[in-house]
Write a protein that holds these residues in place. Structure first.
Motif, PDB file in Angstrom:
ATOM      1  N   LEU A 109      -2.555   3.175 -10.439  1.00 20.85           N
ATOM      2  CA  LEU A 109      -1.136   3.046 -10.783  1.00 20.85           C
ATOM      3  C   LEU A 109      -0.343   2.491  -9.609  1.00 20.85           C
ATOM      4  O   LEU A 109      -0.660   2.749  -8.450  1.00 20.85           O
ATOM      5  CB  LEU A 109      -0.562   4.410 -11.175  1.00 20.85           C
ATOM      6  CG  LEU A 109      -1.128   5.036 -12.442  1.00 20.85           C
ATOM      7  CD1 LEU A 109      -0.651   6.476 -12.573  1.00 20.85           C
ATOM      8  CD2 LEU A 109      -0.724   4.239 -13.655  1.00 20.85           C
ATOM      9  N   GLU A 110       0.690   1.743  -9.925  1.00 16.05           N
ATOM     10  CA  GLU A 110       1.605   1.208  -8.915  1.00 16.05           C
ATOM     11  C   GLU A 110       2.942   1.909  -9.091  1.00 16.05           C
ATOM     12  O   GLU A 110       3.574   1.803 -10.151  1.00 16.05           O
ATOM     13  CB  GLU A 110       1.765  -0.298  -9.113  1.00 16.05           C
ATOM     14  CG  GLU A 110       2.704  -0.936  -8.127  1.00 16.05           C
ATOM     15  CD  GLU A 110       2.856  -2.422  -8.375  1.00 16.05           C
ATOM     16  OE1 GLU A 110       2.885  -3.161  -7.383  1.00 16.05           O
ATOM     17  OE2 GLU A 110       2.952  -2.846  -9.546  1.00 16.05           O
ATOM     18  N   LEU A 111       3.374   2.653  -8.073  1.00 15.17           N
ATOM     19  CA  LEU A 111       4.643   3.373  -8.132  1.00 15.17           C
ATOM     20  C   LEU A 111       5.792   2.358  -8.146  1.00 15.17           C
ATOM     21  O   LEU A 111       5.883   1.500  -7.280  1.00 15.17           O
ATOM     22  CB  LEU A 111       4.789   4.307  -6.931  1.00 15.17           C
ATOM     23  CG  LEU A 111       6.095   5.082  -6.856  1.00 15.17           C
ATOM     24  CD1 LEU A 111       6.181   6.099  -7.989  1.00 15.17           C
ATOM     25  CD2 LEU A 111       6.228   5.769  -5.511  1.00 15.17           C
ATOM     26  N   LEU A 112       6.651   2.483  -9.143  1.00 12.84           N
ATOM     27  CA  LEU A 112       7.815   1.604  -9.236  1.00 12.84           C
ATOM     28  C   LEU A 112       9.062   2.260  -8.657  1.00 12.84           C
ATOM     29  O   LEU A 112       9.941   1.582  -8.157  1.00 12.84           O
ATOM     30  CB  LEU A 112       8.069   1.224 -10.702  1.00 12.84           C
ATOM     31  CG  LEU A 112       6.938   0.470 -11.387  1.00 12.84           C
ATOM     32  CD1 LEU A 112       7.266   0.263 -12.853  1.00 12.84           C
ATOM     33  CD2 LEU A 112       6.666  -0.849 -10.691  1.00 12.84           C
ATOM     34  N   PRO A 116       0.831  -1.211   0.000  1.00  7.56           N
ATOM     35  CA  PRO A 116       0.000   0.000   0.000  1.00  7.56           C
ATOM     36  C   PRO A 116       0.863   1.257   0.000  1.00  7.56           C
ATOM     37  O   PRO A 116       1.919   1.290   0.615  1.00  7.56           O
ATOM     38  CB  PRO A 116      -0.790  -0.101   1.305  1.00  7.56           C
ATOM     39  CG  PRO A 116      -0.644  -1.501   1.773  1.00  7.56           C
ATOM     40  CD  PRO A 116       0.612  -2.046   1.171  1.00  7.56           C
ATOM     41  N   PHE A 117       0.408   2.268  -0.704  1.00  9.04           N
ATOM     42  CA  PHE A 117       1.117   3.549  -0.740  1.00  9.04           C
ATOM     43  C   PHE A 117       0.504   4.429   0.345  1.00  9.04           C
ATOM     44  O   PHE A 117      -0.333   5.270   0.109  1.00  9.04           O
ATOM     45  CB  PHE A 117       0.982   4.177  -2.124  1.00  9.04           C
ATOM     46  CG  PHE A 117       1.921   5.327  -2.365  1.00  9.04           C
ATOM     47  CD1 PHE A 117       3.254   5.258  -2.004  1.00  9.04           C
ATOM     48  CD2 PHE A 117       1.473   6.471  -2.986  1.00  9.04           C
ATOM     49  CE1 PHE A 117       4.123   6.316  -2.238  1.00  9.04           C
ATOM     50  CE2 PHE A 117       2.327   7.534  -3.228  1.00  9.04           C
ATOM     51  CZ  PHE A 117       3.642   7.455  -2.862  1.00  9.04           C
ATOM     52  N   LEU A 140      11.782  12.054 -12.040  1.00 10.21           N
ATOM     53  CA  LEU A 140      10.741  11.434 -12.836  1.00 10.21           C
ATOM     54  C   LEU A 140      10.242  10.202 -12.084  1.00 10.21           C
ATOM     55  O   LEU A 140      11.041   9.337 -11.723  1.00 10.21           O
ATOM     56  CB  LEU A 140      11.313  11.028 -14.202  1.00 10.21           C
ATOM     57  CG  LEU A 140      10.379  10.369 -15.188  1.00 10.21           C
ATOM     58  CD1 LEU A 140       9.295  11.350 -15.628  1.00 10.21           C
ATOM     59  CD2 LEU A 140      11.169   9.885 -16.391  1.00 10.21           C
ATOM     60  N   ALA A 141       8.950  10.153 -11.835  1.00  8.42           N
ATOM     61  CA  ALA A 141       8.362   8.983 -11.172  1.00  8.42           C
ATOM     62  C   ALA A 141       7.977   7.962 -12.226  1.00  8.42           C
ATOM     63  O   ALA A 141       7.494   8.313 -13.306  1.00  8.42           O
ATOM     64  CB  ALA A 141       7.135   9.393 -10.365  1.00  8.42           C
ATOM     65  N   MET A 142       8.190   6.692 -11.919  1.00 10.90           N
ATOM     66  CA  MET A 142       7.838   5.591 -12.818  1.00 10.90           C
ATOM     67  C   MET A 142       6.716   4.791 -12.170  1.00 10.90           C
ATOM     68  O   MET A 142       6.811   4.442 -10.984  1.00 10.90           O
ATOM     69  CB  MET A 142       9.046   4.688 -13.043  1.00 10.90           C
ATOM     70  CG  MET A 142      10.275   5.447 -13.468  1.00 10.90           C
ATOM     71  SD  MET A 142      10.178   5.911 -15.152  1.00 10.90           S
ATOM     72  CE  MET A 142      11.494   4.949 -15.792  1.00 10.90           C
ATOM     73  N   ALA A 143       5.683   4.516 -12.942  1.00  5.24           N
ATOM     74  CA  ALA A 143       4.545   3.754 -12.425  1.00  5.24           C
ATOM     75  C   ALA A 143       4.024   2.838 -13.522  1.00  5.24           C
ATOM     76  O   ALA A 143       4.345   3.001 -14.696  1.00  5.24           O
ATOM     77  CB  ALA A 143       3.449   4.700 -11.958  1.00  5.24           C
TER      78      ALA A 143
END
Length: 84
Positions: free
Chosen positions: A54-57, A9-10, A33-36
């Motif tokens: 979205l799932e944050l990577l 969970p975020f 830069l965020a990757m999701a």
């Protein structure tokens, strides 16, 4: 968010850790830069849904150093007496 090879969970603590990392990278002059990711849905799904679930990577920091001579060009463009 993805951590340790699994989805978690975020929560507020995770959000604080990510924002702290972004702050550290930004303070060191990195662009962040965020990757999701997310699984593709039904073809009939509205376009707005692409930004949901979205799932944050992770977060990536990119350095973009100024080109040689750039600061001199900026100084000349700004003119005499301009504050930096």
């Amino acid at each position: 968010m993805r951590a340790g090879g699994e989805s978690r969970p975020f929560d507020d603590a995770g959000r604080a850790r990510v924002l702290a990392q972004v702050d550290r990278l930004s303070a060191a002059a990195y662009r962040t830069l965020a990757m999701a990711r997310r699984r593709l849905g039904d073809a009939e799904e509205p376009a707005e849904a692409a930004e949901e679930g979205l799932e944050l990577l992770g977060v990536v920091g990119l350095i973009d150093p100024p080109r040689p001579g750039r600061s001199e060009r900026w100084r000349r463009l700004r003119g005499p007496g301009c504050a930096s």
